[in-house]
Design a protein around this motif. Sequence first.
Motif, PDB file in Angstrom:
ATOM      1  N   VAL A   1     120.813  51.438 112.384  1.00  0.00           N
ATOM      2  CA  VAL A   1     120.178  51.377 111.414  1.00  0.00           C
ATOM      3  C   VAL A   1     118.970  51.985 111.404  1.00  0.00           C
ATOM      4  CG1 VAL A   1     118.367  49.611 110.524  1.00  0.00           C
ATOM      5  CG2 VAL A   1     120.875  48.918 111.223  1.00  0.00           C
ATOM      6  N   ALA A   2     118.445  52.199 112.741  1.00  0.00           N
ATOM      7  CA  ALA A   2     117.034  53.096 112.688  1.00  0.00           C
ATOM      8  C   ALA A   2     117.222  54.527 112.454  1.00  0.00           C
ATOM      9  CB  ALA A   2     116.373  52.970 114.110  1.00  0.00           C
ATOM     10  N   VAL A   3     118.613  55.071 112.949  1.00  0.00           N
ATOM     11  CA  VAL A   3     118.805  56.494 112.919  1.00  0.00           C
ATOM     12  C   VAL A   3     118.989  56.682 111.408  1.00  0.00           C
ATOM     13  CG1 VAL A   3     120.472  58.154 113.463  1.00  0.00           C
ATOM     14  CG2 VAL A   3     119.483  56.802 115.246  1.00  0.00           C
ATOM     15  N   PHE A   4     119.906  56.038 110.820  1.00  0.00           N
ATOM     16  CA  PHE A   4     120.349  56.169 109.526  1.00  0.00           C
ATOM     17  C   PHE A   4     119.295  55.815 108.391  1.00  0.00           C
ATOM     18  CE2 PHE A   4     124.449  56.210 111.548  1.00  0.00           C
ATOM     19  CZ  PHE A   4     124.914  57.378 111.378  1.00  0.00           C
ATOM     20  N   ALA A   5     118.329  54.976 108.829  1.00  0.00           N
ATOM     21  CA  ALA A   5     117.326  54.781 107.865  1.00  0.00           C
ATOM     22  C   ALA A   5     116.353  56.015 107.689  1.00  0.00           C
ATOM     23  CB  ALA A   5     116.609  53.552 108.085  1.00  0.00           C
ATOM     24  N   VAL A   6     116.296  56.873 109.010  1.00  0.00           N
ATOM     25  CA  VAL A   6     115.121  58.080 109.180  1.00  0.00           C
ATOM     26  C   VAL A   6     116.034  58.935 108.229  1.00  0.00           C
ATOM     27  CG1 VAL A   6     114.526  59.656 110.592  1.00  0.00           C
ATOM     28  CG2 VAL A   6     114.146  57.213 111.246  1.00  0.00           C
ATOM     29  N   ILE A   7     117.130  59.072 108.472  1.00  0.00           N
ATOM     30  CA  ILE A   7     117.946  60.174 107.551  1.00  0.00           C
ATOM     31  C   ILE A   7     117.847  59.925 106.358  1.00  0.00           C
ATOM     32  CG2 ILE A   7     120.221  61.078 107.124  1.00  0.00           C
ATOM     33  CD1 ILE A   7     120.920  60.603 110.096  1.00  0.00           C
ATOM     34  N   ALA A   8     118.054  58.671 105.916  1.00  0.00           N
ATOM     35  CA  ALA A   8     117.826  58.249 104.280  1.00  0.00           C
ATOM     36  C   ALA A   8     116.490  58.835 103.940  1.00  0.00           C
ATOM     37  CB  ALA A   8     118.308  56.721 103.992  1.00  0.00           C
TER      38      ALA A   8
ATOM     39  N   ARG B   1     114.554  61.170 104.988  1.00  0.00           N
ATOM     40  CA  ARG B   1     114.443  62.507 104.945  1.00  0.00           C
ATOM     41  C   ARG B   1     115.154  62.970 103.524  1.00  0.00           C
ATOM     42  NH1 ARG B   1     112.922  65.151 109.600  1.00  0.00           N
ATOM     43  NH2 ARG B   1     111.260  63.717 110.483  1.00  0.00           N
ATOM     44  N   LEU B   2     116.484  62.284 103.042  1.00  0.00           N
ATOM     45  CA  LEU B   2     117.430  62.849 102.123  1.00  0.00           C
ATOM     46  C   LEU B   2     116.928  62.375 100.652  1.00  0.00           C
ATOM     47  CD1 LEU B   2     120.608  62.292 103.620  1.00  0.00           C
ATOM     48  CD2 LEU B   2     119.791  64.574 103.337  1.00  0.00           C
ATOM     49  N   LYS B   3     115.592  61.319 101.019  1.00  0.00           N
ATOM     50  CA  LYS B   3     115.238  60.544  99.677  1.00  0.00           C
ATOM     51  C   LYS B   3     116.105  59.899  98.906  1.00  0.00           C
ATOM     52  CE  LYS B   3     111.269  63.951  99.096  1.00  0.00           C
ATOM     53  NZ  LYS B   3     110.796  63.134 100.146  1.00  0.00           N
TER      54      LYS B   3
ATOM     55  N   TYR C   1     118.082  53.620 101.520  1.00  0.00           N
ATOM     56  CA  TYR C   1     118.875  53.445 103.098  1.00  0.00           C
ATOM     57  C   TYR C   1     119.955  52.488 102.787  1.00  0.00           C
ATOM     58  CZ  TYR C   1     116.518  48.880 103.710  1.00  0.00           C
ATOM     59  OH  TYR C   1     116.076  47.757 103.621  1.00  0.00           O
ATOM     60  N   PRO C   2     119.919  51.661 101.856  1.00  0.00           N
ATOM     61  CA  PRO C   2     121.357  50.780 101.865  1.00  0.00           C
ATOM     62  C   PRO C   2     122.731  51.744 101.650  1.00  0.00           C
ATOM     63  CG  PRO C   2     119.610  49.675 100.578  1.00  0.00           C
ATOM     64  CD  PRO C   2     119.049  50.964 100.982  1.00  0.00           C
ATOM     65  N   ILE C   3     122.357  52.764 100.739  1.00  0.00           N
ATOM     66  CA  ILE C   3     123.656  53.639 100.212  1.00  0.00           C
ATOM     67  C   ILE C   3     124.044  54.603 101.667  1.00  0.00           C
ATOM     68  CG2 ILE C   3     124.416  55.378  98.981  1.00  0.00           C
ATOM     69  CD1 ILE C   3     122.384  54.459  96.673  1.00  0.00           C
TER      70      ILE C   3
ATOM     71  N   SER D   1     113.249  51.131  95.735  1.00  0.00           N
ATOM     72  CA  SER D   1     113.128  52.398  96.604  1.00  0.00           C
ATOM     73  C   SER D   1     113.258  53.605  95.535  1.00  0.00           C
ATOM     74  CB  SER D   1     114.128  52.496  97.323  1.00  0.00           C
ATOM     75  OG  SER D   1     115.466  52.489  97.190  1.00  0.00           O
ATOM     76  N   ILE D   2     114.084  53.467  94.231  1.00  0.00           N
ATOM     77  CA  ILE D   2     113.992  54.617  93.441  1.00  0.00           C
ATOM     78  C   ILE D   2     112.962  54.718  92.441  1.00  0.00           C
ATOM     79  CG2 ILE D   2     116.667  54.555  93.919  1.00  0.00           C
ATOM     80  CD1 ILE D   2     117.187  53.314  91.268  1.00  0.00           C
ATOM     81  N   GLY D   3     112.228  53.768  92.160  1.00  0.00           N
ATOM     82  CA  GLY D   3     110.973  53.808  91.299  1.00  0.00           C
ATOM     83  C   GLY D   3     111.523  53.402  89.870  1.00  0.00           C
ATOM     84  N   LEU D   4     112.106  52.268  89.894  1.00  0.00           N
ATOM     85  CA  LEU D   4     112.648  51.730  88.481  1.00  0.00           C
ATOM     86  C   LEU D   4     111.483  50.976  87.901  1.00  0.00           C
ATOM     87  CD1 LEU D   4     116.186  49.857  88.848  1.00  0.00           C
ATOM     88  CD2 LEU D   4     115.636  51.693  87.294  1.00  0.00           C
ATOM     89  N   PRO D   5     111.182  50.984  86.569  1.00  0.00           N
ATOM     90  CA  PRO D   5     110.231  50.324  85.777  1.00  0.00           C
ATOM     91  C   PRO D   5     110.172  48.808  86.310  1.00  0.00           C
ATOM     92  CG  PRO D   5     111.370  51.784  84.371  1.00  0.00           C
ATOM     93  CD  PRO D   5     112.142  51.648  85.477  1.00  0.00           C
ATOM     94  N   ARG D   6     108.903  48.580  86.587  1.00  0.00           N
ATOM     95  CA  ARG D   6     108.632  46.986  87.048  1.00  0.00           C
ATOM     96  C   ARG D   6     109.273  46.193  86.096  1.00  0.00           C
ATOM     97  NH1 ARG D   6     107.710  44.725  91.704  1.00  0.00           N
ATOM     98  NH2 ARG D   6     109.040  43.189  91.006  1.00  0.00           N
TER      99      ARG D   6
END
Length: 539
Positions: free
Chosen positions: A21-28, A30-32, A35-37, A142-147
Amino acid sequence: MTSGAGLHALETVILLLLIMVAVFAVIAHRLKVPYPIVLVLAGLVISFVPHMPRVPLDPSLVFLIFLPPLLYSAAWGTSWREFRHHLVLISLLAVGLVGFTVWGVAEFSEHFITALDWKAGFLLGAVVATTDAIAATSIARSIGLPRRIVDILEGESLLNDATGLLALELGVSIIMRGETPSVGGGIVRLLWLIVGGVGIGLLIGLIVGWLEKFIDDGPVEIVVSLVVPYAAYLAGEHIRASGVLAVVTCGLYLSRKSATFFSPGVRIQVMGVWDSLTFILNGLVFILIGLQLPYVLAGIRGAYGMVTLLEYGGIFSAILIALRMIWVFPAVKIAYLLRRWTGHAEKQPGARDVFVIGWTGMRGVVALAAAISVPEMLGDGRVFGPRNLIVFLAFCVILVTLVVQGLTLPSLIRVLGLAGTTEMSVEEREARKTALAEAIAYLEDGRKQCGSAYFHAFDDLLDRYQHRLVHIESEHDDGHDEHGPHTYRQVIDAAEGAVQAERRAIIRLRDEGRISDDVLRTMERELDLEESRYQVARL
């Protein structure tokens, strides 16, 4: 010895999952990419690694361990005003769309999937009908959808579990006993799920709110906040109402009341713990989804060819997305007309907004847990043959809606011109102006009452508040005003630099042995809080 070995193996698996979880969340990050995906895809890849420990997903683990705190956290972060404002549309999605999806999947299954009849299709529709609160909240934010869109999606995903679980209950009853419940019986059951769930959640919220009058201790408040969602869920399930609605209602109520019963220090502690807990549970949930692929394939392998399975999975996912799109457009129109009819004048949502709402119907671990909970044996002892296909199709839908739709959402909202703005909203600006103006009035009144001996102290505070007020009122000021926004930014830079100088000094003193670590930590906490305030002031 065996018990110790089993505990050691469990500990190892949990440790590996947390590391992933920690490693791939950091990768997510960095990749912007949300993280769930990344975690779902990572779980898929890792599931094929030889000698990797197998972690089967137990439905009871999802419904009893993961779901209550995650629902509670999502409800806590939901705005009651916006929830109430969009309640008509949320109800049309949480109730009407679930029923439409179940019916549509049942009809499609009977005519196009040879292994499923209408009854099995009804059960499949119930399994995949509900969007996932966990996925919707994690990805949409996380992707900035309108409120306004996030509010609708969160509200839908928080409420539709009640109707989805009722549909699942009916579907299992049809399969197990071969009987079709009456429409009247289904409506009565739905009403009890809603009324009972909301009632028990509100009752627990009232009790906890009353108890909060006697508590003002961070660790105790954290324990209480962890107990509440489980208590609400179990109480709701005990009376055969909706445990999900009990948790959501309790979370909405206590979130609104927390502004008055949490002290500042307690609020910081509680929110910090819940941010970490939510991230850990979310991460575990999504990586567990990916790790289920071997189990899903093991159940379906041999009965169907791979090409057939891929066709089934792709076509079924497309049908599910289409059913949502077909329902969403008229539902938004109806909700708008009903609000106008009741005297609420507002602008009708545009087609772009509606399309994004339709495209964001993500399924998650709740759908997979519901599929796995489908019984393997019928009431007469016969094997329920379509079960493995139902699990496989549910897994396909989760992958398509999470990964495909999730990855395309950022580009979609940019193309449609719906990307969220980072600027201060009109409401936030007005709130900050009002709060600062009242604080300045309070300080000016205090300076008059305390006399000239305290003028310097009051002037210092007033100067800071006036800098902040002018910064908010004129963000595009040309800088000629002595209290202009550029001056304010320079003040913030200087104040933050001073805090960092203090931090360097106490670290040096600790390293030289002139102060203890306890003294360092005491001062460090003060500096952390002060510096975090300056960082927020930059936003």
